[in-house]
Design a protein around this motif. Structure first.
Motif, PDB file in Angstrom:
ATOM      1  N   MET A 105      -1.118  10.309   2.993  1.00  0.00           N
ATOM      2  CA  MET A 105      -0.376   9.374   3.839  1.00  0.00           C
ATOM      3  C   MET A 105      -0.132   8.064   3.079  1.00  0.00           C
ATOM      4  N   ALA A 106       1.100   7.574   3.158  1.00  0.00           N
ATOM      5  CA  ALA A 106       1.438   6.330   2.459  1.00  0.00           C
ATOM      6  C   ALA A 106       0.696   5.147   3.077  1.00  0.00           C
ATOM      7  N   LYS A 107       0.233   4.253   2.227  1.00  0.00           N
ATOM      8  CA  LYS A 107      -0.480   3.065   2.674  1.00  0.00           C
ATOM      9  C   LYS A 107       0.365   1.823   2.412  1.00  0.00           C
ATOM     10  N   PRO A 108       0.255   0.799   3.276  1.00  0.00           N
ATOM     11  CA  PRO A 108       0.904  -0.477   2.971  1.00  0.00           C
ATOM     12  C   PRO A 108       0.304  -1.074   1.699  1.00  0.00           C
ATOM     13  N   ARG A 109       1.157  -1.521   0.793  1.00  0.00           N
ATOM     14  CA  ARG A 109       0.706  -2.076  -0.484  1.00  0.00           C
ATOM     15  C   ARG A 109       0.716  -3.605  -0.386  1.00  0.00           C
ATOM     16  N   VAL A 110      -0.429  -4.226  -0.640  1.00  0.00           N
ATOM     17  CA  VAL A 110      -0.589  -5.670  -0.494  1.00  0.00           C
ATOM     18  C   VAL A 110      -0.824  -6.291  -1.869  1.00  0.00           C
ATOM     19  N   PHE A 111       0.116  -7.098  -2.317  1.00  0.00           N
ATOM     20  CA  PHE A 111       0.011  -7.764  -3.620  1.00  0.00           C
ATOM     21  C   PHE A 111      -0.687  -9.107  -3.434  1.00  0.00           C
ATOM     22  N   VAL A 112      -1.730  -9.345  -4.216  1.00  0.00           N
ATOM     23  CA  VAL A 112      -2.471 -10.609  -4.149  1.00  0.00           C
ATOM     24  C   VAL A 112      -2.122 -11.434  -5.384  1.00  0.00           C
ATOM     25  N   SER A 113      -1.583 -12.623  -5.152  1.00  0.00           N
ATOM     26  CA  SER A 113      -1.129 -13.486  -6.243  1.00  0.00           C
ATOM     27  C   SER A 113      -1.911 -14.794  -6.230  1.00  0.00           C
ATOM     28  N   SER A 114      -2.432 -15.157  -7.394  1.00  0.00           N
ATOM     29  CA  SER A 114      -3.132 -16.444  -7.542  1.00  0.00           C
ATOM     30  C   SER A 114      -3.497 -16.600  -9.006  1.00  0.00           C
ATOM     31  N   THR A 115      -3.976 -17.789  -9.378  1.00  0.00           N
ATOM     32  CA  THR A 115      -4.618 -17.917 -10.676  1.00  0.00           C
ATOM     33  C   THR A 115      -5.937 -17.151 -10.622  1.00  0.00           C
ATOM     34  N   TYR A 116      -6.447 -16.780 -11.779  1.00  0.00           N
ATOM     35  CA  TYR A 116      -7.583 -15.851 -11.766  1.00  0.00           C
ATOM     36  C   TYR A 116      -8.949 -16.532 -11.831  1.00  0.00           C
TER      37      TYR A 116
END
Length: 330
Positions: free
Chosen positions: A1-12
């Motif tokens: 089943m396809a899952k919602p893809r959540v991109f997390v953006s920030s400095t590391y």
């Protein structure tokens, strides 16, 4: 089943603990977290590393931006930061990519940074101020740009990590609720369409039934009555189709006419033998055609796309007229 893809953006480095916890939280919800340090971003050897990040941000379903005290490394597409202080960082470019692609975005800002942003707003022209919570005032300019977005810019300032989880849980629950509501509205709309179609079918059946009764009667005016009612139905259909037709809205300044003028236009369509005849007669009605340089209207129509020609013919068929043979006009 396809899952919602959540991109997390920030400095590391300054936010790595928050990123790690947020990745676990996202995965616990059954979503797929996208963080470069987890090795989930495929890097293409022919492209700079950050370009692959932008590609992943563009394909995400949800975008989470975390803003802390560091602005971050310069994007490969940015001007040289030594010559241009207002350079774009990788994190900012990831956000711009998501925004340009209308990806649902959630912005988290450290409380100290957000508080100091209020000071910056009152001292924009003062370049001597040294801010305690940020290493670059481009962070404040990024927040400026976020505030200036007309939509898709919810901001939450946090002090502790657990506040992030609580806010995102509520936001995503609301997103899912909105999806279910829209899906329900779509079903209601489809049901309404079916009801309208049933009413049209019922109307046709009732019309045929009345015509049969009249034909079986001996009334001398039965044929005239049938023809008159048919003509009224055709005129009503013509009025509705003409006023909402995109192609006539393209050709005319307005399609909103009184009933008398609509009937005159209908008679022209009914009596015209070809496209030249049609537009010549329409011009005689002094309709408010848009300027078509110095071409005849028929020539202007022929020069338009095949789609427009097809749409005109679809319209003529819908009101019971023969379609135009454009080959004869070449």
């Amino acid at each position: 089943m396809a899952k919602p893809r959540v991109f997390v953006s920030s400095t590391y480095y300054d936010l790595k603990h928050i990123r790690a916890s947020l990745g676990l939280f996202i995965d616990s919800l059954g979503y797929e977290s996208i963080l470069f340090e987890k090795g989930q971003i495929p890097f293409i050897s022919d492209d700079p590393l950050d370009v692959s990040c932008y590609r992943e941000a563009e394909s995400a379903d949800i975008f989470v931006l975390i803003i802390g005290g560091r602005y971050g490394a310069e994007a490969s597409t940015s001007k040289n930061k030594n010559q241009h202080p207002d350079y774009n960082s990788i994190t900012r470019s990831e956000y711009d990519t998501a925004s340009q692609n209308h990806i649902p975005t959630y912005i988290l800002i450290e409380k100290g940074v957000y508080a100091e942003y209020q000071t910056y707003k009152n001292n924009r022209e003062n370049t001597t101020i040294k801010y305690a919570h940020v290493d670059n005032i481009n962070i404040f300019k990024l927040i400026d740009d976020i505030h200036n977005k007309p939509k898709n810019n919810p901001i939450f300032s946090f002090e502790k990590y657990n506040e992030i989880e609580e806010w995102l849980r509520e936001q995503w629950a609301g997103l899912f609720k909105d999806f279910l509501t829209k899906r329900g509205n779509l079903k209601n709309f489809e049901s309404l369409q079916n009801q309208i179609q049933n009413l049209e079918n019922l109307s046709d059946t009732f019309k045929n039934y009345l015509e049969t009764l009249l034909k079986e009667s001996n009334g001398k005016d039965k044929d005239n009555l049938i023809n008159k009612e048919n003509e009224k139905l055709k005129l009503a259909k013509f009025k509705q189709n003409f006023s909402t037709n995109n192609d006539f809205n393209f050709l005319l300044e307005t399609t909103n006419f009184d009933d008398k003028k609509i009937k005159e236009i209908y008679e022209v369509f009914k009596d015209s033998k070809n496209i030249d005849d049609l537009f010549e007669n329409l011009e005689k009605l002094k309709l408010p055609f848009k300027k078509q340089s110095e071409e005849k209207l028929s020539e202007a129509l022929i020069s338009e796309s095949e789609s427009l020609k097809g749409n005109i013919n679809d319209f003529m068929i819908s009101i019971g007229l023969e379609p135009i043979d454009y080959q004869e006009l070449i």
